[in-house]
Design an enzyme around this catalytic site. Sequence first.
Site, PDB file in Angstrom:
ATOM      1  N   HIS A 194       0.812  -1.224   0.000  1.00 22.89           N
ATOM      2  CA  HIS A 194       0.000   0.000   0.000  1.00 22.89           C
ATOM      3  C   HIS A 194       0.842   1.269   0.000  1.00 22.89           C
ATOM      4  O   HIS A 194       0.428   2.295  -0.542  1.00 22.89           O
ATOM      5  CB  HIS A 194      -0.975   0.000   1.189  1.00 22.89           C
ATOM      6  CG  HIS A 194      -0.329   0.243   2.508  1.00 22.89           C
ATOM      7  ND1 HIS A 194       0.440  -0.711   3.156  1.00 22.89           N
ATOM      8  CD2 HIS A 194      -0.332   1.344   3.325  1.00 22.89           C
ATOM      9  CE1 HIS A 194       0.870  -0.210   4.299  1.00 22.89           C
ATOM     10  NE2 HIS A 194       0.418   1.029   4.431  1.00 22.89           N
ATOM     11  N   ASP A 195       2.026   1.240   0.587  1.00 27.49           N
ATOM     12  CA  ASP A 195       2.884   2.424   0.677  1.00 27.49           C
ATOM     13  C   ASP A 195       4.067   2.361  -0.278  1.00 27.49           C
ATOM     14  O   ASP A 195       5.033   3.116  -0.100  1.00 27.49           O
ATOM     15  CB  ASP A 195       3.408   2.582   2.108  1.00 27.49           C
ATOM     16  CG  ASP A 195       2.473   3.383   2.995  1.00 27.49           C
ATOM     17  OD1 ASP A 195       1.598   4.090   2.464  1.00 27.49           O
ATOM     18  OD2 ASP A 195       2.610   3.287   4.233  1.00 27.49           O
ATOM     19  N   LYS A 198       6.061   5.349  -1.626  1.00 20.99           N
ATOM     20  CA  LYS A 198       7.028   6.116  -0.836  1.00 20.99           C
ATOM     21  C   LYS A 198       8.454   5.929  -1.347  1.00 20.99           C
ATOM     22  O   LYS A 198       9.356   6.662  -0.921  1.00 20.99           O
ATOM     23  CB  LYS A 198       6.929   5.744   0.644  1.00 20.99           C
ATOM     24  CG  LYS A 198       5.663   6.278   1.300  1.00 20.99           C
ATOM     25  CD  LYS A 198       5.613   5.985   2.797  1.00 20.99           C
ATOM     26  CE  LYS A 198       4.362   6.586   3.430  1.00 20.99           C
ATOM     27  NZ  LYS A 198       4.269   6.263   4.882  1.00 20.99           N
ATOM     28  N   HIS A 223       2.373   9.962  -2.781  1.00 25.93           N
ATOM     29  CA  HIS A 223       2.867   8.585  -2.811  1.00 25.93           C
ATOM     30  C   HIS A 223       1.798   7.597  -3.273  1.00 25.93           C
ATOM     31  O   HIS A 223       2.130   6.536  -3.811  1.00 25.93           O
ATOM     32  CB  HIS A 223       3.449   8.181  -1.452  1.00 25.93           C
ATOM     33  CG  HIS A 223       2.440   7.812  -0.408  1.00 25.93           C
ATOM     34  ND1 HIS A 223       1.904   8.725   0.471  1.00 25.93           N
ATOM     35  CD2 HIS A 223       1.867   6.622  -0.080  1.00 25.93           C
ATOM     36  CE1 HIS A 223       1.062   8.123   1.291  1.00 25.93           C
ATOM     37  NE2 HIS A 223       1.006   6.841   0.979  1.00 25.93           N
ATOM     38  N   HIS A 249      -6.024   4.175  -0.443  1.00 28.77           N
ATOM     39  CA  HIS A 249      -6.090   3.866   0.991  1.00 28.77           C
ATOM     40  C   HIS A 249      -6.084   5.120   1.868  1.00 28.77           C
ATOM     41  O   HIS A 249      -6.356   5.035   3.067  1.00 28.77           O
ATOM     42  CB  HIS A 249      -4.962   2.901   1.408  1.00 28.77           C
ATOM     43  CG  HIS A 249      -3.582   3.503   1.424  1.00 28.77           C
ATOM     44  ND1 HIS A 249      -2.840   3.717   0.288  1.00 28.77           N
ATOM     45  CD2 HIS A 249      -2.810   3.937   2.451  1.00 28.77           C
ATOM     46  CE1 HIS A 249      -1.674   4.240   0.601  1.00 28.77           C
ATOM     47  NE2 HIS A 249      -1.624   4.383   1.917  1.00 28.77           N
ATOM     48  N   HIS A 250      -5.790   6.286   1.295  1.00 27.91           N
ATOM     49  CA  HIS A 250      -5.891   7.541   2.042  1.00 27.91           C
ATOM     50  C   HIS A 250      -7.170   8.314   1.697  1.00 27.91           C
ATOM     51  O   HIS A 250      -7.341   9.444   2.161  1.00 27.91           O
ATOM     52  CB  HIS A 250      -4.671   8.426   1.798  1.00 27.91           C
ATOM     53  CG  HIS A 250      -3.461   7.996   2.565  1.00 27.91           C
ATOM     54  ND1 HIS A 250      -3.405   8.021   3.946  1.00 27.91           N
ATOM     55  CD2 HIS A 250      -2.258   7.520   2.154  1.00 27.91           C
ATOM     56  CE1 HIS A 250      -2.215   7.582   4.358  1.00 27.91           C
ATOM     57  NE2 HIS A 250      -1.508   7.271   3.290  1.00 27.91           N
ATOM     58  N   ASP A 277      -4.229   0.657   8.283  1.00 30.47           N
ATOM     59  CA  ASP A 277      -3.107   1.585   8.130  1.00 30.47           C
ATOM     60  C   ASP A 277      -3.085   2.615   9.259  1.00 30.47           C
ATOM     61  O   ASP A 277      -2.048   2.836   9.906  1.00 30.47           O
ATOM     62  CB  ASP A 277      -3.244   2.274   6.772  1.00 30.47           C
ATOM     63  CG  ASP A 277      -2.138   3.273   6.493  1.00 30.47           C
ATOM     64  OD1 ASP A 277      -0.983   2.994   6.854  1.00 30.47           O
ATOM     65  OD2 ASP A 277      -2.430   4.325   5.898  1.00 30.47           O
TER      66      ASP A 277
END
Length: 350
Positions: A194-195, A198, A223, A249-250, A277
């Site tokens: 998911h990240d 970054k 990101h 997801h954000h 998260d």
Amino acid sequence: MFGENALRDRSTVLIVDDDRTVRGLLQRALHLAGYRTAVAADGYEALATLATFEQPITAVVTDAIMPGLAGTALVEEAHARGLDLGIRFYLMSGNMDVIARWGNRASGFHAAFTKPFDIGHVVRQLDEDLAPPPGAEPDVQANGIGWLARALAQHDSGTGAHSNLVTRYTAVLARAMAVPDDIAVDIADAAALHDVGKIGVPEAILNKPGPLDAAEVAVMRGHGEIGYSILSREPHRLAGLAAQIARHHHDRFDGSGYTPLAGFAIPLPARIVAVADIYDALRSARPYKPALSHEEAAACLLVGDGRTDPSHFDPDVLTAFRSALPEFQRIVRYGPGTDETTTTDHKECG
């Protein structure tokens, strides 16, 4: 007996037995057969290995009766801690009554081996069970797009530990929402990435020992799109799902997130990962904030405080989160920033 099997070299088998001779015998045999191995002397050591071993564990072969946590209880405890994702468990015992009672799928074991066992039979059983069907793709966490997660861990070790924990929390949440098992496994595997965007964020921003300024926040908020761009080009079966999670997801249920999506327009996997998260972020220490306790982090999500509010999340996912709180608390936390230290005057959830 130990013929070549090109698929074995990505499988790691955890051997659990309080008898050093048995551990050594199985370890040597499985090495000859091309498997990687890890060993543990009891159930509690096995749980620690499942949580921290550098390679994903594919199978656990455990003795039934041991001091401490017995093998018969290991499956249930691993499930409670979210450590059983994608793992097959096998029971060993010289007691036929134990085999008859516990060595079955209803008890969580894929198969059972009677001691003294035929090493050839053990290897053949593992070969048959662990080899994917012809043409199947590698697992995300092993030889597939998991290389992206490993690259991210090199770029930012804190994000690597965070991604591992988010994967476990996602699995618990998906199960609590009654998502079918095969889909829940896919969502949890994809959540590990998911990240991944970054990778495109400068380390000076990722590791800044304080709050980000407006320009840095804008870079960090990018990101999700970077992750989507990377993952959407990958040929792996789960790349599309992982890309969707990375991008959304954000997003927030009330529409105040990174993209304009709101409510049920946000893909369900991303709505699940959003809760996992934020929970882990709240539980993790950072240079500019201490870690929250399990109870404090849960209150931030369910009641709201500071920058976190229940309106940010799918109410159905929050209901599942509330029901799964004991499982969240049992998951072993490890890695940078995951100490249990909290301060009594830390009240902001953001």
